[in-house]
Design a protein around this motif. Sequence first.
Motif, mmCIF file in Angstrom:
data_model
loop_
_atom_site.group_PDB
_atom_site.id
_atom_site.type_symbol
_atom_site.label_atom_id
_atom_site.label_comp_id
_atom_site.label_asym_id
_atom_site.label_seq_id
_atom_site.Cartn_x
_atom_site.Cartn_y
_atom_site.Cartn_z
ATOM 1 N N THR A 152 -27.594 -21.216 0.283
ATOM 2 C CA THR A 152 -27.042 -20.725 1.140
ATOM 3 C C THR A 152 -26.474 -21.805 2.162
ATOM 4 O O THR A 152 -25.249 -21.927 2.058
ATOM 5 N N ILE A 153 -27.278 -22.888 2.288
ATOM 6 C CA ILE A 153 -26.726 -23.877 3.286
ATOM 7 C C ILE A 153 -26.130 -25.050 2.689
ATOM 8 O O ILE A 153 -25.070 -25.104 3.182
ATOM 9 N N VAL A 154 -26.486 -25.662 1.599
ATOM 10 C CA VAL A 154 -25.729 -26.719 0.893
ATOM 11 C C VAL A 154 -24.232 -26.247 0.591
ATOM 12 O O VAL A 154 -23.633 -27.224 0.921
ATOM 13 N N PRO A 155 -23.902 -25.355 -0.014
ATOM 14 C CA PRO A 155 -22.453 -25.125 -0.086
ATOM 15 C C PRO A 155 -21.512 -24.984 0.999
ATOM 16 O O PRO A 155 -20.384 -25.313 1.035
ATOM 17 N N ILE A 156 -22.288 -24.667 2.302
ATOM 18 C CA ILE A 156 -21.438 -24.678 3.432
ATOM 19 C C ILE A 156 -20.731 -26.019 3.891
ATOM 20 O O ILE A 156 -19.758 -26.001 4.507
ATOM 21 N N PHE A 157 -21.345 -27.091 3.544
ATOM 22 C CA PHE A 157 -20.809 -28.235 3.941
ATOM 23 C C PHE A 157 -19.572 -28.841 3.161
ATOM 24 O O PHE A 157 -19.123 -29.611 3.459
ATOM 25 N N PHE A 158 -19.421 -28.287 1.922
ATOM 26 C CA PHE A 158 -18.489 -28.678 1.202
ATOM 27 C C PHE A 158 -17.111 -27.631 0.810
ATOM 28 O O PHE A 158 -17.342 -26.561 0.988
ATOM 29 N N LEU A 172 -27.666 -34.059 -1.234
ATOM 30 C CA LEU A 172 -27.812 -33.297 0.068
ATOM 31 C C LEU A 172 -29.011 -32.378 -0.120
ATOM 32 O O LEU A 172 -29.837 -32.159 0.663
ATOM 33 N N ARG A 173 -29.023 -31.685 -1.457
ATOM 34 C CA ARG A 173 -30.123 -30.491 -1.562
ATOM 35 C C ARG A 173 -31.290 -31.390 -1.612
ATOM 36 O O ARG A 173 -32.300 -30.673 -0.966
ATOM 37 N N HIS A 174 -31.479 -32.342 -2.653
ATOM 38 C CA HIS A 174 -32.620 -33.153 -2.557
ATOM 39 C C HIS A 174 -33.052 -33.640 -1.352
ATOM 40 O O HIS A 174 -34.342 -33.527 -0.829
ATOM 41 N N SER A 175 -32.476 -34.167 -0.424
ATOM 42 C CA SER A 175 -32.713 -34.470 0.918
ATOM 43 C C SER A 175 -33.298 -33.550 1.951
ATOM 44 O O SER A 175 -34.168 -33.829 2.833
ATOM 45 N N LEU A 176 -32.798 -32.358 1.740
ATOM 46 C CA LEU A 176 -33.275 -31.186 2.628
ATOM 47 C C LEU A 176 -34.517 -30.649 2.067
ATOM 48 O O LEU A 176 -35.262 -30.008 2.788
#
Length: 270
Positions: A152-158, A172-176
């Motif tokens: 849910t979160i990651v696609p929001i940024f792009f 980004l996904r890995h860092s979170l």
Amino acid sequence: MPIAIIDDQPLHYVDQGSGPVVLLGHSYLWDQQMWAPQIAALSQKYRVIVPELWGHGDSGPLPAQTHSLGDLARQALALLDHLGVAKVNLVGLSVGGMWGAPLALLAPERVNSLVLMDTYLGAEPEATKKAYFALLSEIEQAGEISGKVLDTIVPIFFRPGIDPNSALYKDLRHSLRVLPPDRLRNSIVPLGCLIFDRKGALEGLSRLNPNRTLVMCGDEDQPRPPAEAQEMADLIGCKLIWIPKAGHISSRENPDFVNEALLRFLEEHA
């Protein structure tokens, strides 16, 4: 590793280059890497300073004294005092703009020029605020950002349609995914609550200098839709630049365009 003790906690920052100072404020759930292309480009002519948000990157936990975006602005001023920097050109993206504009209003003599990118000084719309708080509650209870929440979160940024196998998306996904429970519960979640529960501050925008302020926004920004950028530019009376083929983290999705626009603005105003 440059560290300043602010409100009894270690604040990590990047300090690179020389010349007029450019202060870069990054987005929630990112760190200095969000500005990597800009640090490389701007530091050829400017001194670039990038504080990392509390609980992000190498910064310490959210200080107990942090209750509002105004506190983040005050802490950024404390960093400038620590570094002996009298005046900056401030570029804030997302929450970086949410504390950047208050800093410019709190201490106008310290801000030579201001760029507000992919940000909004109004209150969070009720529907998205409710959705974000539900996600934050889930993260706090689990002590991790689960795969389902990341979806849910990651696609929001792009921008829509970004390749989930791209390095930008996967990094980004890995860092979170690897954020430890104590950092999530003590810093990330409470900072998110502070950001998304912010009070509207649009009325102050008319006090900014329109000739030394610029609004920029990715033309496919999802969490901060372009209509919000237009509203703020109209209230300030300043120039607005659309960043093509970019979502919320426009600094990484179209770095060449962003670098060129920032360098042109700084050439005129720094």
